[in-house]
Design an enzyme around this catalytic site. Sequence first.
Site, PDB file in Angstrom:
ATOM      1  N   LYS A  92       0.857  -1.198   0.000  1.00 32.59           N
ATOM      2  CA  LYS A  92       0.000   0.000   0.000  1.00 32.59           C
ATOM      3  C   LYS A  92       0.880   1.229   0.000  1.00 32.59           C
ATOM      4  O   LYS A  92       1.803   1.341   0.810  1.00 32.59           O
ATOM      5  CB  LYS A  92      -0.879   0.001   1.264  1.00 32.59           C
ATOM      6  N   GLN A 113       7.119   4.110   3.895  1.00 36.28           N
ATOM      7  CA  GLN A 113       5.712   3.699   3.904  1.00 36.28           C
ATOM      8  C   GLN A 113       5.500   2.437   4.741  1.00 36.28           C
ATOM      9  O   GLN A 113       4.444   2.275   5.370  1.00 36.28           O
ATOM     10  CB  GLN A 113       5.254   3.461   2.455  1.00 36.28           C
ATOM     11  N   LYS A 116       5.355   3.726   8.288  1.00 30.42           N
ATOM     12  CA  LYS A 116       4.163   4.569   8.462  1.00 30.42           C
ATOM     13  C   LYS A 116       2.903   3.709   8.551  1.00 30.42           C
ATOM     14  O   LYS A 116       2.079   3.875   9.445  1.00 30.42           O
ATOM     15  CB  LYS A 116       4.071   5.515   7.253  1.00 30.42           C
ATOM     16  N   LYS A 128       5.478   2.020  -3.071  1.00 29.45           N
ATOM     17  CA  LYS A 128       5.396   3.357  -3.674  1.00 29.45           C
ATOM     18  C   LYS A 128       5.614   3.181  -5.167  1.00 29.45           C
ATOM     19  O   LYS A 128       6.270   2.228  -5.598  1.00 29.45           O
ATOM     20  CB  LYS A 128       6.465   4.287  -3.101  1.00 29.45           C
ATOM     21  N   GLY A 167      -2.877   8.208  -4.378  1.00 27.90           N
ATOM     22  CA  GLY A 167      -2.248   9.402  -4.948  1.00 27.90           C
ATOM     23  C   GLY A 167      -1.008   9.831  -4.170  1.00 27.90           C
ATOM     24  O   GLY A 167      -0.704   9.307  -3.108  1.00 27.90           O
ATOM     25  N   ASP A 168      -0.286  10.757  -4.730  1.00 28.74           N
ATOM     26  CA  ASP A 168       0.839  11.439  -4.069  1.00 28.74           C
ATOM     27  C   ASP A 168       1.050  12.709  -4.898  1.00 28.74           C
ATOM     28  O   ASP A 168       0.127  13.164  -5.598  1.00 28.74           O
ATOM     29  CB  ASP A 168       2.081  10.542  -4.033  1.00 28.74           C
ATOM     30  N   THR A 212      -4.657  13.799   5.074  1.00 28.32           N
ATOM     31  CA  THR A 212      -3.251  13.964   5.459  1.00 28.32           C
ATOM     32  C   THR A 212      -3.060  15.283   6.210  1.00 28.32           C
ATOM     33  O   THR A 212      -2.421  15.323   7.270  1.00 28.32           O
ATOM     34  CB  THR A 212      -2.334  13.879   4.227  1.00 28.32           C
ATOM     35  N   ASN A 244      -2.363  19.260  -1.969  1.00 31.46           N
ATOM     36  CA  ASN A 244      -3.384  18.600  -1.150  1.00 31.46           C
ATOM     37  C   ASN A 244      -3.074  18.691   0.347  1.00 31.46           C
ATOM     38  O   ASN A 244      -3.927  19.099   1.146  1.00 31.46           O
ATOM     39  CB  ASN A 244      -3.488  17.126  -1.591  1.00 31.46           C
ATOM     40  N   SER A 381      -7.012   5.913   3.716  1.00 29.39           N
ATOM     41  CA  SER A 381      -7.058   4.972   2.595  1.00 29.39           C
ATOM     42  C   SER A 381      -7.409   3.579   3.107  1.00 29.39           C
ATOM     43  O   SER A 381      -8.174   2.842   2.478  1.00 29.39           O
ATOM     44  CB  SER A 381      -5.704   4.909   1.885  1.00 29.39           C
TER      45      SER A 381
HETATM   46  P1  NDP Z   1       0.635  17.984  -4.424  1.00 28.89           P
HETATM   47  O1  NDP Z   1       1.131  17.598  -5.750  1.00 28.89           O
HETATM   48  O2  NDP Z   1      -0.829  18.162  -4.205  1.00 28.89           O
HETATM   49  O3  NDP Z   1       1.370  19.322  -3.920  1.00 28.89           O
HETATM   50  C1  NDP Z   1       2.749  19.390  -3.786  1.00 28.89           C
HETATM   51  C2  NDP Z   1       3.125  20.812  -3.410  1.00 28.89           C
HETATM   52  O4  NDP Z   1       4.529  20.852  -3.143  1.00 28.89           O
HETATM   53  C3  NDP Z   1       2.885  21.802  -4.538  1.00 28.89           C
HETATM   54  O5  NDP Z   1       2.613  23.059  -4.003  1.00 28.89           O
HETATM   55  C4  NDP Z   1       4.221  21.775  -5.270  1.00 28.89           C
HETATM   56  O6  NDP Z   1       4.476  22.945  -6.024  1.00 28.89           O
HETATM   57  C5  NDP Z   1       5.195  21.669  -4.120  1.00 28.89           C
HETATM   58  N1  NDP Z   1       6.424  21.005  -4.604  1.00 28.89           N
HETATM   59  C6  NDP Z   1       6.514  19.800  -5.234  1.00 28.89           C
HETATM   60  N2  NDP Z   1       7.785  19.512  -5.557  1.00 28.89           N
HETATM   61  C7  NDP Z   1       8.511  20.554  -5.121  1.00 28.89           C
HETATM   62  C8  NDP Z   1       9.886  20.856  -5.161  1.00 28.89           C
HETATM   63  N3  NDP Z   1      10.799  20.007  -5.718  1.00 28.89           N
HETATM   64  N4  NDP Z   1      10.273  22.009  -4.603  1.00 28.89           N
HETATM   65  C9  NDP Z   1       9.372  22.859  -4.022  1.00 28.89           C
HETATM   66  N5  NDP Z   1       8.055  22.628  -3.969  1.00 28.89           N
HETATM   67  C10 NDP Z   1       7.635  21.510  -4.506  1.00 28.89           C
HETATM   68  O7  NDP Z   1       1.213  16.870  -3.418  1.00 28.89           O
HETATM   69  P2  NDP Z   1       0.719  16.499  -1.958  1.00 28.89           P
HETATM   70  O8  NDP Z   1       0.253  17.703  -1.238  1.00 28.89           O
HETATM   71  O9  NDP Z   1      -0.157  15.320  -2.073  1.00 28.89           O
HETATM   72  O10 NDP Z   1       2.094  15.966  -1.316  1.00 28.89           O
HETATM   73  C11 NDP Z   1       3.011  16.831  -0.642  1.00 28.89           C
HETATM   74  C12 NDP Z   1       3.938  15.992   0.227  1.00 28.89           C
HETATM   75  O11 NDP Z   1       3.172  15.229   1.173  1.00 28.89           O
HETATM   76  C13 NDP Z   1       4.795  14.961  -0.527  1.00 28.89           C
HETATM   77  O12 NDP Z   1       6.026  14.807   0.153  1.00 28.89           O
HETATM   78  C14 NDP Z   1       3.987  13.681  -0.363  1.00 28.89           C
HETATM   79  O13 NDP Z   1       4.780  12.518  -0.499  1.00 28.89           O
HETATM   80  C15 NDP Z   1       3.476  13.847   1.048  1.00 28.89           C
HETATM   81  N6  NDP Z   1       2.314  13.057   1.385  1.00 28.89           N
HETATM   82  C16 NDP Z   1       1.129  13.195   0.709  1.00 28.89           C
HETATM   83  C17 NDP Z   1       0.038  12.459   1.074  1.00 28.89           C
HETATM   84  C18 NDP Z   1      -1.299  12.666   0.449  1.00 28.89           C
HETATM   85  O14 NDP Z   1      -2.278  12.099   0.969  1.00 28.89           O
HETATM   86  N7  NDP Z   1      -1.443  13.442  -0.605  1.00 28.89           N
HETATM   87  C19 NDP Z   1       0.117  11.429   2.139  1.00 28.89           C
HETATM   88  C20 NDP Z   1       1.381  11.427   2.846  1.00 28.89           C
HETATM   89  C21 NDP Z   1       2.426  12.194   2.447  1.00 28.89           C
HETATM   90  P3  NDP Z   1       4.325  22.917  -7.629  1.00 28.89           P
HETATM   91  O15 NDP Z   1       2.860  22.931  -7.883  1.00 28.89           O
HETATM   92  O16 NDP Z   1       5.036  24.123  -8.082  1.00 28.89           O
HETATM   93  O17 NDP Z   1       4.986  21.625  -8.089  1.00 28.89           O
END
Ligand code: NDP
Length: 449
Positions: A92, A113, A116, A128, A167-168, A212, A244, A381
């Site tokens: 997962k 993961q 977690k 992943k 998703g991620d 999250t 997100n 999830s």
């Molecule tokens: P999204 O794609 O919805 O958002 C990611 C955000 O981070 C965007 O604002 C993006 O900006 C920014 N970002 C991405 N890459 C970079 C980078 N290299 N440098 C600076 N900013 C960056 O992703 P999520 O919100 O889903 O995920 C964010 C984090 O949380 C990740 O580490 C993910 O693994 C983790 N996570 C997410 C979960 C979930 O349920 N969604 C669960 C657990 C962990 P831009 O639009 O410019 O790319």
Amino acid sequence: MLKSEYLQNVYTQVVTRDPDQREFHQAVLEVLESLDQVIGRFPQYQERGIVETFVEPERMICFRVPWVDDQGHVQVNRGYRIQFSSTIGPYKGGLRFHPTVNLSILKFLGFEQILKNSLTGLPMGGAKGGADFDPKGKSDGEVMRFCQSFMTELNRHIGQFVDVPAGDIGVGGREIGYLFGQYRRIRGSYDAGVLTGKGLAFGGSLVRTEATGYGLCYITQEMLRVLKNDSFEGKTVVISGSGNVAIFATEKATQLGAKVVALSDSNGYIHDPNGINLDVVKDIKLNRRGRIREYAAEVPGSTYHEGFRGIWTIPCDIALPCATQNEIDGDIAETIVKNGAMAVAEGANMPCRPEAIRVFQEAGLLFAPAKAANAGGVATSGLEMSQNSIRHAWTFEEVDEKLKGIMVNIFHNIYNASIECGVPGDLVVGANIAGFKKVADVMLAQGTI
Ligand code: NDP
């Protein structure tokens, strides 16, 4: 250098085998450093080769993803699924679509993961996947064709009792919809439990979208309550990212009485001393798929600054990094400490480099590591999988209450583990040991090796 010769040998083998996988080395080393403090108590892990088995994925799948762009040209990306551990349940973990995706990043994420998912208390293994595809600037049709091609290969490796992706970064509700549609067409079977993060009309769970970010705030609130007799009420909060996790962390922190004053994306950050207007952010990011700079043009009193790292120069009481891995280094951590923060909780996966974590801990800040702090997404999830199995949908309040219970439980589990390890309040050690020990003991019980 690790004190235990056994653990040092395991780490040396990890580095020697894949010398270029720096993110993976970093994630493994952090866990081995925690284990180093207690390994003497568990000779059976060495006798049965548990740690060297634990750090090697059960299976790594790598495949090409050809698709046709709007100009009629063939594009080829690379897809992956790292099926790291199925010891305590089906694999997962999320799918990430981002140009930086490579084996090192996916192995680090899959490894994290495992721990977690173990901490959630639900029966889920660790995985992943993703692709080096950049959804930014692509049309809806291009994203759909990419997702269909990706699932054309992935479908043969997943299943509700085998491997359940979600998703991620770069994979939200739209992408999950296209992926599920292709899975259903190819398999000719409505296996709703094969993916999570689905739309509500086809087996998704209420609260999954928010989970999250909400979960991050629930565990931070419990950490503040237990360790500082405090709360979010009246606090200034800085949150990096505007995806997100960041959006729903902003929503919950605000509901809990805090003022969130900054958000970012990979180009820059906005500062709104009056408190972020989340309706504007949601309109820009969720409805228009726009850039965070548009906020400053719409909200008087706010400003936009180029460069995403500058967000951490804004003083705050609570810092919630929610963008991506390794965004906070030692220097940025010093700035956050100097500006008077009391707590840091990781919404993104591994956003703080090891030297940053040391700075926070030495300065006495509360620090909640990602594998515990952002577990709310995968926990929900897991609740989505339960609802799919019993063909029922719980209400928003029912799921939210379960999520809150899980996050509070995770806090106490890792806090108690930190006490048992002789480092009370070191939640990095607590999370690593609590998460690892459960899986390792099942490996022993199952005779996995
Ligand atoms: P999204 O794609 O919805 O958002 C990611 C955000 O981070 C965007 O604002 C993006 O900006 C920014 N970002 C991405 N890459 C970079 C980078 N290299 N440098 C600076 N900013 C960056 O992703 P999520 O919100 O889903 O995920 C964010 C984090 O949380 C990740 O580490 C993910 O693994 C983790 N996570 C997410 C979960 C979930 O349920 N969604 C669960 C657990 C962990 P831009 O639009 O410019 O790319």
